[in-house]
Write an enzyme that holds these catalytic residues in place. Structure first.
Site, PDB file in Angstrom:
ATOM      1  N   TYR A  78      -8.123   1.590  -3.646  1.00 59.98           N
ATOM      2  CA  TYR A  78      -7.743   2.704  -4.011  1.00 59.98           C
ATOM      3  C   TYR A  78      -8.614   3.235  -4.824  1.00 59.98           C
ATOM      4  O   TYR A  78      -8.226   4.095  -6.333  1.00 59.98           O
ATOM      5  CB  TYR A  78      -6.329   2.087  -5.106  1.00 59.98           C
ATOM      6  CG  TYR A  78      -5.426   1.678  -4.006  1.00 59.98           C
ATOM      7  CD1 TYR A  78      -4.673   2.882  -3.514  1.00 59.98           C
ATOM      8  CD2 TYR A  78      -4.473   1.183  -3.394  1.00 59.98           C
ATOM      9  CE1 TYR A  78      -3.354   3.821  -2.422  1.00 59.98           C
ATOM     10  CE2 TYR A  78      -3.905   1.111  -2.352  1.00 59.98           C
ATOM     11  CZ  TYR A  78      -2.607   1.717  -1.762  1.00 59.98           C
ATOM     12  OH  TYR A  78      -1.968   1.743  -1.241  1.00 59.98           O
ATOM     13  N   GLU A 123      -4.863   0.618   3.985  1.00 60.20           N
ATOM     14  CA  GLU A 123      -4.250   1.158   2.775  1.00 60.20           C
ATOM     15  C   GLU A 123      -5.414   2.225   2.681  1.00 60.20           C
ATOM     16  O   GLU A 123      -6.103   1.691   1.842  1.00 60.20           O
ATOM     17  CB  GLU A 123      -3.717   0.679   1.970  1.00 60.20           C
ATOM     18  CG  GLU A 123      -1.793  -0.097   2.456  1.00 60.20           C
ATOM     19  CD  GLU A 123      -1.457  -0.737   1.198  1.00 60.20           C
ATOM     20  OE1 GLU A 123      -1.866  -0.637   0.048  1.00 60.20           O
ATOM     21  OE2 GLU A 123      -0.581  -2.064   1.636  1.00 60.20           O
ATOM     22  N   GLU A 169      -1.351  -8.092   1.015  1.00 61.51           N
ATOM     23  CA  GLU A 169      -1.904  -8.808  -0.634  1.00 61.51           C
ATOM     24  C   GLU A 169      -2.317  -9.595  -1.061  1.00 61.51           C
ATOM     25  O   GLU A 169      -1.347 -10.235  -2.244  1.00 61.51           O
ATOM     26  CB  GLU A 169      -1.771  -7.509  -1.396  1.00 61.51           C
ATOM     27  CG  GLU A 169      -2.514  -6.566  -0.817  1.00 61.51           C
ATOM     28  CD  GLU A 169      -2.523  -4.896  -1.983  1.00 61.51           C
ATOM     29  OE1 GLU A 169      -1.781  -5.112  -3.199  1.00 61.51           O
ATOM     30  OE2 GLU A 169      -2.925  -4.071  -1.383  1.00 61.51           O
ATOM     31  N   ASP A 193       6.190  -3.003  -4.121  1.00 59.91           N
ATOM     32  CA  ASP A 193       6.446  -1.594  -4.728  1.00 59.91           C
ATOM     33  C   ASP A 193       7.589  -0.941  -3.611  1.00 59.91           C
ATOM     34  O   ASP A 193       6.604   0.501  -2.949  1.00 59.91           O
ATOM     35  CB  ASP A 193       5.049  -0.808  -4.619  1.00 59.91           C
ATOM     36  CG  ASP A 193       4.539   0.460  -5.002  1.00 59.91           C
ATOM     37  OD1 ASP A 193       5.480   0.285  -5.734  1.00 59.91           O
ATOM     38  OD2 ASP A 193       3.769   1.222  -4.331  1.00 59.91           O
TER      39      ASP A 193
END
Ligand code: GCB
Length: 601
Positions: free
Chosen positions: A465, A501, A410, A160
């Site tokens: 998230y 994160e 990840e 990303d």
């Protein structure tokens, strides 16, 4: 690999500035053979993509060419002359005149060539550097290239952030004597009040090695001889988070009674250990406060810039941050040198991001293929990954600021094959550096009950998230799910946990009184929610917000001119969350300073 420096026996010139620049085209034979046929000039260091007002350059897939001339200093007669490229993203090839002198794959680590035979002192030489931005299933990071019905080549990738390319760091020409230091490895430890410095020196030829450790004032505190040994410093001044005290290890090669070469390595004496669910620096529990970052700014792309670097560090200091992760690739060495001097703690990451076909399946289409398979991330990918680990550790091993290696971000961690892929890489990293803990940044499908990798590592780093990609806008559920999960990791593994994160895309200037995703208030509330949970879980020893600043990504329907999870905008203006973090982190830093004063008085 040693960074070029100037000493009494070595000199260097930076080849930063404007280089001739052209895209590779099929009708451009041997661009290195003569003066590059172009009127374009590209700045070095900078990614080339956003510098020109040209769609073709911005979207180019393949090779580009940089060229310039340089005069070899007259005084370098009799010296070895080395050409070093700090980074060519992702593949580089170097010509001096029409001779190919170097080739390197891996976009974020340096490579060099001894060009003495081609670099007569006082003469002008033509340097041509080809840079290729292509990513395949066998590169790190991986990507896919397709050709559409109009014959256009397209690069897609699963990470990303924008695939910026070019010469984003310095190119250097430097001299070394014939007999010279080729590598120095330093490892430090702390035993009571004594600082321990183990060193090993490699040289181009047999010579006597004399090392001196000097304190920050230049006073010699210890001396040793031999190409490997141990120096003990009584009452050592330690390198600490927030106080980056540095000694200098002066390495001399002596032959025939004369100094042949001198190299100097900054040395921060500190120890790093993981004990139970604690991360100890100099025996003291350390709590990571900071960010996942990017090397990213307008126009320059990933191009290194001292002003932006110093400003970012200034903003981190303003907020009370003490650490960052080099997400998702090795950063310019200048970042680590600055962190060494200023006592900033770094988690140093390889460029292995996107080894995960399952992630974002909803956005990228249904995934039926396995990530770790002969046709996807295979033995060649693993070999490239191993090389990335070798080069990262070779480059950064002597930085006291680097307290842990992250070997991937990840990856697919719940699939057959993940363990087989990663086990040898973990073993390699441990062999190359037995002194630092290892981690990897886990994505949420790898939970404490099904993740196949976590037990291989020392610290559990989680990217989460809740309230954003899942239960968007529902912070009550986010708090509940986050806490349940963290307790699961704590009980199952008993290892330290860093949330590497957490965050929410936020449009600067969008405000709301209700929990409205994308508003500045929502970003602040989401961070507060996470912090409440972190404060309740003992094993949580770090919080690194995603991201420090907004950054550019590839185009897509979930990205509006890039990723907006920055606490700062791309031009580094604070969103409301910056003030929230500042209040929390400066209070924490003050409390730590208070307890330190209390324990030393
Ligand atoms: C992640 C990735 C990071 C992305 C971030 C996001 O998990 O590690 O590279 O930018 O999520 O914002 O989606």
């Amino acid at each position: 690999m040693l960074k070029p420096i100037s000493t009494s026996t070595r000199e260097q010139i930076l080849l930063d500035g404007l280089w001739l620049f052209a895209l590779d085209t099929p009708d451009r034979p041997e661009p290195w053979g003569s003066v590059l046929d172009t009127r374009r000039e590209a700045p070095v260091p900078a990614s080339y993509n956003d510098v020109f007002a040209d769609q073709e350059i911005h979207d180019h897939v393949g090779w580009v060419w940089y060229q310039r001339t340089v005069r070899v200093p007259r005084g370098w007669s009799g010296e070895r002359v080395i050409l070093r490229v700090d980074a060519a993203t992702h593949e580089g090839v170097v010509y001096v005149g029409d001779r190919r002198v170097a080739h390197h794959i891996g976009g974020y680590t340096p490579f060099e060539a001894d060009i003495t035979d081609l670099a007569e002192a006082g003469a002008e030489i033509r340097i041509t550097i080809g840079v290729n931005n292509e990513l395949t299933n066998e590169t790190i990071p991986p990507g896919t290239i397709t050709t559409d019905e109009f014959g256009r080549r397209k690069q897609t990738y699963r990470h990303d952030f924008y695939n910026y390319a070019g010469l984003a760091r310095s190119v250097r020409l430097y001299s070394v004597p014939t007999v010279h230091v080729t590598d120095v490895t330093v490892a430090t430890d702390v035993e009571g009040a004594t600082g321990v410095v183990d060193y090993r020196v490699e040289a181009s030829a047999a010579a006597q090695v004399v090392v001196r450790l000097r304190d920050a004032a230049g006073v010699e505190v210890a001396r040793a001889e031999g190409d490997a040994g141990r120096i003990e410093v009584t009452d050592a001044e330690l390198w600490r988070p927030g106080r980056g005290y540095l000694y200098t290890l002066e390495v001399d090669l002596v032959a025939g009674g004369a100094l042949q070469d001198r190299y100097e390595v900054p040395v921060g004496i500190r120890s790093v250990r993981v004990e139970g669910a604690r991360f100890l620096i100099n025996g003291e529990p350390f709590f990571f406060r900071g960010f996942g970052k990017h090397e990213d700014s307008a126009i320059r792309g990933r191009g290194f810039d001292n002003a932006i670097m110093v400003h970012d560090f200034a903003l981190m200091e303003w907020m009370g941050a003490n650490s960052f992760r080099t997400s998702h690739y090795p950063y310019a060495e200048e970042f680590l040198e600055y962190a060494d001097r200023h006592g900033i703690v770094v988690i140093d990451e390889t460029a292995a991001v996107g080894l995960n076909l399952g992630l974002g399946g909803g956005f990228h289409g249904r995934v039926t293929e396995k990530s770790f398979s002969p046709t996807m991330f295979n033995d060649n990918t693993q070999a490239a990954h191993a090389q990335g680990i070798r080069e990262l550790i070779a480059r950064d091993k002597n930085h006291p600021s680097v307290v842990m290696w992250s070997i991937t971000n990840e990856p697919e961690s719940v699939e057959d094959g993940a363990r087989e892929y990663f086990e040898p890489l973990v073993a390699l990293a441990r062999e190359l550096d037995p002194t630092r803990p290892l981690t990897y940044a886990n994505e949420y499908r790898g939970q404490f009950h099904n993740d196949r990798l976590a037990d291989l590592f020392d610290v559990i780093c989680l990217n989460r998230y809740y309230g954003w990609y899942m239960e968007t806008g529902d912070l009550v559920m986010a708090e509940h799910r986050l806490e349940t999960e963290l307790r699961g990791w704590q009980t199952t593994f008993g290892k330290p946990i860093i949330i590497t994160e957490y965050g929410a895309d936020t449009l600067a200037g969008l405000h709301a009184v209700t929990t409205q995703a994308w508003s500045e208030e929502f970003q602040t509330s989401l961070l507060q929610t996470y912090h409440r949970v972190f404060d309740r879980i003992d094993a949580v020893i770090g919080e690194q917000v995603w991201n420090f600043a907004d950054f550019q990504t590839s185009q897509g329907v979930i990205r509006v001119d890039g990723n907006k999870k920055g606490v700062f905008t791309r031009d580094r203006r604070p969103k409301a969350a910056a003030h929230e973090l500042r209040a929390r982190w400066t209070a924490a830093a003050a409390a730590e300073a208070g307890s330190e004063t209390a324990s030393t008085s």
